[in-house]
Design a protein around this motif. Structure first.
Motif, PDB file in Angstrom:
ATOM      1  N   VAL A  67       0.884  -1.146   0.033  1.00 58.26           N
ATOM      2  CA  VAL A  67       0.099  -0.001  -0.066  1.00 58.26           C
ATOM      3  C   VAL A  67       0.963   1.122  -0.038  1.00 58.26           C
ATOM      4  CG1 VAL A  67      -2.003   1.120   1.000  1.00 58.26           C
ATOM      5  CG2 VAL A  67      -1.663  -1.306   1.168  1.00 58.26           C
ATOM      6  N   THR A 146      -9.692   2.874  -6.284  1.00 58.18           N
ATOM      7  CA  THR A 146     -10.300   2.500  -5.013  1.00 58.18           C
ATOM      8  C   THR A 146     -11.330   3.516  -4.435  1.00 58.18           C
ATOM      9  OG1 THR A 146      -8.618   2.968  -3.630  1.00 58.18           O
ATOM     10  CG2 THR A 146      -8.315   0.971  -4.627  1.00 58.18           C
ATOM     11  N   LYS A 147     -12.070   2.820  -3.367  1.00 50.93           N
ATOM     12  CA  LYS A 147     -12.842   3.693  -2.505  1.00 50.93           C
ATOM     13  C   LYS A 147     -11.995   4.520  -1.573  1.00 50.93           C
ATOM     14  CE  LYS A 147     -16.904   2.685  -1.360  1.00 50.93           C
ATOM     15  NZ  LYS A 147     -18.147   2.108  -0.680  1.00 50.93           N
ATOM     16  N   ILE A 148     -10.729   4.238  -1.373  1.00 56.35           N
ATOM     17  CA  ILE A 148     -10.167   5.000  -0.480  1.00 56.35           C
ATOM     18  C   ILE A 148      -9.246   5.821  -1.435  1.00 56.35           C
ATOM     19  CG2 ILE A 148      -8.161   4.943   1.272  1.00 56.35           C
ATOM     20  CD1 ILE A 148      -9.192   1.974   1.648  1.00 56.35           C
ATOM     21  N   ARG A 667     -13.817  10.485   1.266  1.00 54.59           N
ATOM     22  CA  ARG A 667     -14.795   9.450   0.356  1.00 54.59           C
ATOM     23  C   ARG A 667     -15.272  10.471  -0.555  1.00 54.59           C
ATOM     24  NH1 ARG A 667     -17.927   5.629   3.350  1.00 54.59           N
ATOM     25  NH2 ARG A 667     -15.897   4.580   3.820  1.00 54.59           N
ATOM     26  N   LYS A 678     -16.402  -2.939  -1.223  1.00 54.35           N
ATOM     27  CA  LYS A 678     -14.941  -2.625  -1.341  1.00 54.35           C
ATOM     28  C   LYS A 678     -14.402  -3.970  -1.762  1.00 54.35           C
ATOM     29  CE  LYS A 678     -14.433   0.921   2.172  1.00 54.35           C
ATOM     30  NZ  LYS A 678     -14.012   1.083   3.666  1.00 54.35           N
ATOM     31  N   GLU A 682      -8.781  -3.397   0.412  1.00 53.63           N
ATOM     32  CA  GLU A 682      -9.248  -2.210   0.982  1.00 53.63           C
ATOM     33  C   GLU A 682      -9.966  -2.343   2.508  1.00 53.63           C
ATOM     34  OE1 GLU A 682     -11.319   0.359  -1.919  1.00 53.63           O
ATOM     35  OE2 GLU A 682     -11.719  -1.311  -3.035  1.00 53.63           O
ATOM     36  N   TYR A 685      -6.943  -3.197   4.730  1.00 57.37           N
ATOM     37  CA  TYR A 685      -6.296  -1.793   5.032  1.00 57.37           C
ATOM     38  C   TYR A 685      -6.940  -1.245   6.266  1.00 57.37           C
ATOM     39  CZ  TYR A 685      -4.209   2.676   4.210  1.00 57.37           C
ATOM     40  OH  TYR A 685      -3.435   3.728   4.692  1.00 57.37           O
ATOM     41  N   ASN A 686      -8.192  -1.180   6.315  1.00 57.63           N
ATOM     42  CA  ASN A 686      -8.734  -0.415   7.486  1.00 57.63           C
ATOM     43  C   ASN A 686      -8.700  -1.104   8.825  1.00 57.63           C
ATOM     44  OD1 ASN A 686      -9.718   1.609   5.687  1.00 57.63           O
ATOM     45  ND2 ASN A 686     -11.592   0.459   5.336  1.00 57.63           N
TER      46      ASN A 686
END
Length: 952
Positions: A67, A146-148, A667, A678, A682, A685-686
């Motif tokens: 990442v 990605t969403k992030i 976001r 997701k 992802e 990663y959270n």
């Protein structure tokens, strides 16, 4: 170009439309409905790759994730506006770009020279490092859509040839085709085992790995030359996800990046911020509808749930998912918790014995008898008055619950319990080593840490600049001397800080006791001792919890400045420092109450003062053991409840919530993007990054100290430890399965330095309990009185025997009570607990002969108890073999079978050679019947015939 060859690209014919061009079109600013229309022409790529578990082709599994953060420059928006006007030319210009989102950044860099230098530097380092990974055989795929937002992911896949190569380098033991029968018990033992299995069947986890095995595959270190030995019918599952991630991590550690300060591996890149995270993926979701079955979901149901607290742990499945090192931790925790069950039962019996005999205890009955009319000397100067011994009746009765003959037996039992626990764990460890194919495994020296390489490079450059030498350098003790000196001074300072805090609490106790003694209410004066003790222990608990966190951070910093060479050295040094500081922090207040309180008080008329104003504390008439029990119980329970459980639950939840708020703020407002599911990487990663097993082991080792070191004063400690551990196992399991990123699997055959620490605590516990029984409790004075001074062979008169007399006229000026008539009569003689001559003696107030007799008996008890228990512990250690007999037989059987396999293979080769030789001879005989022209070439043909089987 090299960049184009670095990453795999999805062929256009597989999807019907080029996915990279779609992403590039979205990046340059197409309207939402246009991109939606283009996406609708192809099937859902996220479903094909199982939402991030596979590459976009749906075939190559993601073994590891890197990442990184990236920034889009302000020129991106202007570029997007230009792209809307001239979309055709931009689409053609991006036709050859290999990665989604990457071509945009490169063009931005060309159009805008004022990009952030640090971002460019990181990007160049990433490109070089990822190129080296590709050269090492790994396959990469990038995802920045990605969403992030602002976060990019690099997916890594290890192909079959790389897995085989690295498995051979790492000497991984893999199961072969050969299977053999595991030796089974016969006769009576077989019947007993079957009965036990039926009884324990309801508490066994419902996982396939936990079922008893009748056969086992023979394991052998993987070799590419001997692939025929292994069952390669399903190459996709031959190396499981744990093994694949371990192999990739080894490659990541040793792959160099010359732009990263000549440092080695992924650790330096993470430290320098080139990558923000690196982790393997979880197998999938663990909750929700339509979730595919996976090991993570099974672990969540059968292990990481409070509803299965009564079941055994599926240790083999834990090892399969998390690796041997984490599997050994939970196996050790399970064995420790099981061994606490008999200790808790015996502790409850000892406590109940104290409850049953409290009304028959003669010393406490004498103290509670108001007819004795024993007047005690004041507990402090001026403000404190004389008091009746019967007012301490409750304390005396409570002391008997923990200070009775049964506690001596319990101390001996717990010393033998600790030795038995260590032996039981060694045997369990050997069983796991056999089951997990770790027999013969030796840990090889790890790669040097990035910080060590940087220091060596700095030293070599400095030396090369001065002396023009290029020999390979290494750090010596001279290089580390400033760090060693800093460590020594810091540790001494922190130990001194702990002592200073304990001393401050002592001052608080003394001053508070004196202040409460002025209270006008009789109830306030009667509860002075309990109030002071309880509040002081709570203060100690808060300080211990705060300093634990501070000392953990300082220990890590002190270890970092030492610059250990390998991760193993770093971990061992960190463990030693953290354990030393936390041990001192947790046990210093308890050591004070057990061995120092009431020892240096002095006597009435000649008290010992602190700062010339505060009198040293005295023990209660029943002794300090009850106060030691209160101190131990509150610190142990509070530490377990607040630090071990509340912090472990609350802090990860809070961090997760903070990360969620940050991501929500970053976001996009795009509804379609918000509703998109997701990817697996992802979601992971959270999660919270894995911080190692040191905190988990540390809290259990400190608890083991509470259970063994002062168990003579608190027989219920094993019970509270058992209740805590039942929750702790499921709490840790839930944290590993649901709250943490998946850690890299690490091979290990034992628990390392923690075993030596446990043995040291077990040895120390024998000595401490001997001193607690002889010096803190009244066990030895009672024995001395019973056999030397008692007139009728009973304990009648013991309390009077332990009290000395003082003439109130001998008080120093200004120390006598302000209200001498507080009891309603004038006091001439008051009593205090000590062995001293009476005021009417020639040597008044001198230490009496009784004191020396009791001291001699105490020292004799310490020597006898210590040597006897040590001998019994060593006997237990000697009589229980470290390796179970059946396991040693199975290991020997494996060696014999492996020799048979290779002998059979060699015999097969020899038979094949003989067959080829026979064919060769027949071929030569046939050649003799042909023409001379053919016979001239006979020697050549024969030689070629003979050489062929040898080559094969």
């Amino acid at each position: 170009m090299r960049v184009n060859k670095k990453y795999s690209c999805l062929p256009a014919e597989e999807k019907g439309i080029h996915i990279i061009n779609i992403r590039a079109i979205e990046d340059i600013g197409y309207d939402q409905h246009e991109s939606t229309l283009l996406n609708s022409l192809s099937k859902n790529p996220d479903a094909d790759c199982k939402y991030g578990l596979y590459f976009r082709d749906g075939r190559r599994k993601v073994d590891y994730i890197l990442v990184y953060h990236y920034k889009k420059s302000s020129a991106g928006r202007a570029l997007a506006r230009r792209a809307q006007q001239n979309d055709a030319s931009l689409r053609s210009s991006r036709q050859d770009q290999p990665l989604p989102g990457k071509g945009v950044h490169l063009e931005m860099g060309e159009s805008e020279p004022h990009l952030d230098y640090h971002e460019d530097d990181k990007r160049f380092r990433r490109e070089e490092y990822e190129g080296n990974l590709v050269e090492a055989g790994l396959e990469l795929e990038r995802d920045e859509d990605t969403k992030i937002h602002g976060i990019g992911f690099v997916k890594i896949h290890a192909p079959w040839n790389v897995l085989c190569r690295e498995a051979e380098f790492l000497k991984l033991k893999m199961p072969t085709k050969k299977m053999y029968q595991i030796n089974q018990t016969h006769g009576l033992l077989k019947k007993i085992n079957s009965v036990i299995q039926k009884i324990t069947e309801p508490i066994q986890p419902k996982v396939a790995e936990h079922k008893p095995q009748m056969v086992k595959r023979l394991s052998y270190p993987f070799s590419r030359e001997k692939q025929h030995l292994f069952d390669l019918s399903d190459k996709d599952s031959f190396f499981d996800s744990k093994t694949r991630s371990t192999i990739v991590y080894e490659i990541l550690k040793r792959t160099t990046c010359t732009k990263a300060k000549y440092s080695m591996g992924i650790t330096s890149l993470l430290a320098n911020g080139v990558y923000s995270a690196a982790y393997p993926l979880h197998d999938g979701d663990y909750e929700g509808e339509n979730v595919e079955p996976n090991d993570r979901k099974l672990l969540c149901e059968e292990w990481a749930s409070y509803g299965v607290f009564y079941k055994y742990q599926p240790i083999d499945l834990v090892r399969k998912y998390f690796g041997e090192k984490i599997g050994l931790y939970f196996a050790w925790l399970g064995v420790y918790t099981q061994m606490l069950i008999p200790a808790s039962i015996v502790g409850i019996i000892v406590f109940l014995y104290g409850c049953a005999t409290v009304d028959e205890n003669i010393p406490s009955m004498e103290m509670c008898d108001q007819r004795n009319n024993i007047t005690m000397c004041p507990l402090c100067d001026k403000t404190c008055s004389y008091w009746k011994m019967s007012s301490a009746c409750a304390t005396a009765r409570a002391s008997h619950l923990f200070d009775n003959p049964a506690t001596v037996f319990f101390s001996v039992f717990m010393a033998l319990w600790a030795a038995t626990f260590m032996e039981h764990w060694k045997r369990k460890q050997m069983r796991l080593n056999y089951r997990w194919d770790l027999t013969g495994f030796e840990e090889e020296e790890d790669h040097p840490r990035a910080e060590y390489e940087a220091k060596v490079l700095e030293k070599s450059l400095r030396k090369e600049h001065k002396h023009k030498e290029t020999d390979k350098e290494k750090l010596t003790w001279k290089d580390r001397f400033p760090a060693y000196l800093t460590n020594f001074v810091s540790i001494i300072f922190m130990v001194g800080l702990t002592f200073a805090i304990v001393f401050g609490v002592i001052i608080y106790r003394i001053s508070t006791a004196a202040a409460l003694a002025i209270s006008s209410t009789p109830s306030g004066r009667s509860s002075v001792r309990v109030t002071v003790t309880a509040t002081a222990v709570i203060i100690n608990l808060v300080v211990i919890i705060i300093l634990d966190e501070v000392y953990g951070c300082i220990a890590r910093w002190l270890t970092q400045i030492e610059v250990p060479k390998t991760d193993k050295n770093f971990e061992e040094r960190l463990i030693f420092k953290a354990f030393l500081l936390k041990f001192v922090n947790a046990y210093t207040p308890i050591f004070y109450v057990a061995f120092f309180k009431g020892r240096f008080v002095g006597r009435p008329g000649d008290y010992v003062y602190i700062f010339h104003s505060f009198r040293m504390e005295e023990c209660a008439p029943g002794g300090c053991l009850m106060e030691l029990c209160i101190q131990l119980s509150i610190i142990m329970l509070g530490k377990q409840l607040i630090q071990n459980n509340l912090f472990e639950i609350g802090i990860p939840k809070m961090k997760k919530f903070i990360r969620y708020l940050k991501l929500k703020r970053r976001r996009s407002l795009d509804h379609e993007e918000h509703m998109k599911k997701k990817q697996r990487y992802e979601v992971d990663y959270n999660l919270e990054p894995f911080a190692g097993l040191t905190p988990e082991y540390m809290e259990m080792i400190i608890q083991f100290g509470f259970v063994t070191l002062f168990v003579a004063s608190f027989p219920l400690a094993p019970l509270f430890a058992l209740l805590n551990n039942i929750i702790e196992i499921r709490l840790d399991a839930k944290k590993f399965v649901t709250e943490l990123r998946r850690p890299v699997a690490v091979r290990a055959k034992d628990i390392g330095i923690w075993y030596n620490i446990l043995r040291g605590i077990g040895k120390l516990a024998v000595i401490i309990n001997a001193f607690v029984i002889s010096f803190t409790s009244d066990f030895i004075p009672r024995l001395v009185y019973l056999y030397m001074y008692s007139e009728n062979g009973t304990m009648h008169g013991f309390v009077n025997h332990t009290l000395s007399s003082f003439n109130v006229s001998d008080f120093q000026a200004g120390t006598a009570p302000n209200d001498p008539l507080d009891l309603g009569y004038e006091v001439q003689i008051c009593r205090y607990k000590d062995y001293r001559e009476p005021p009417w003696s020639e040597n008044k107030y001198d230490i009496s002969k009784d004191f020396w007799a009791v001291l001699a008996a105490r020292l004799a008890f310490v020597i006898v108890f210590q040597n006897l228990v040590m001998f019994m512990s060593e006997f237990v250690d000697w009589i229980i073999p470290d390796i179970p007999k059946d396991i040693s037989q199975q290991i020997h059987k494996e060696k014999v079978l492996m020799v048979e396999v290779f002998m059979r293979e060699e015999q097969g080769k020899l038979q094949m050679l003989e067959t080829w030789k026979d064919k060769d001879k027949k071929k030569g005989e046939n050649c003799n019947n042909h023409s001379p022209r053919l016979s001239r070439s006979r020697s050549g043909s024969l030689s070629s015939c003979h050489s062929y089987p040898l080559d094969v």
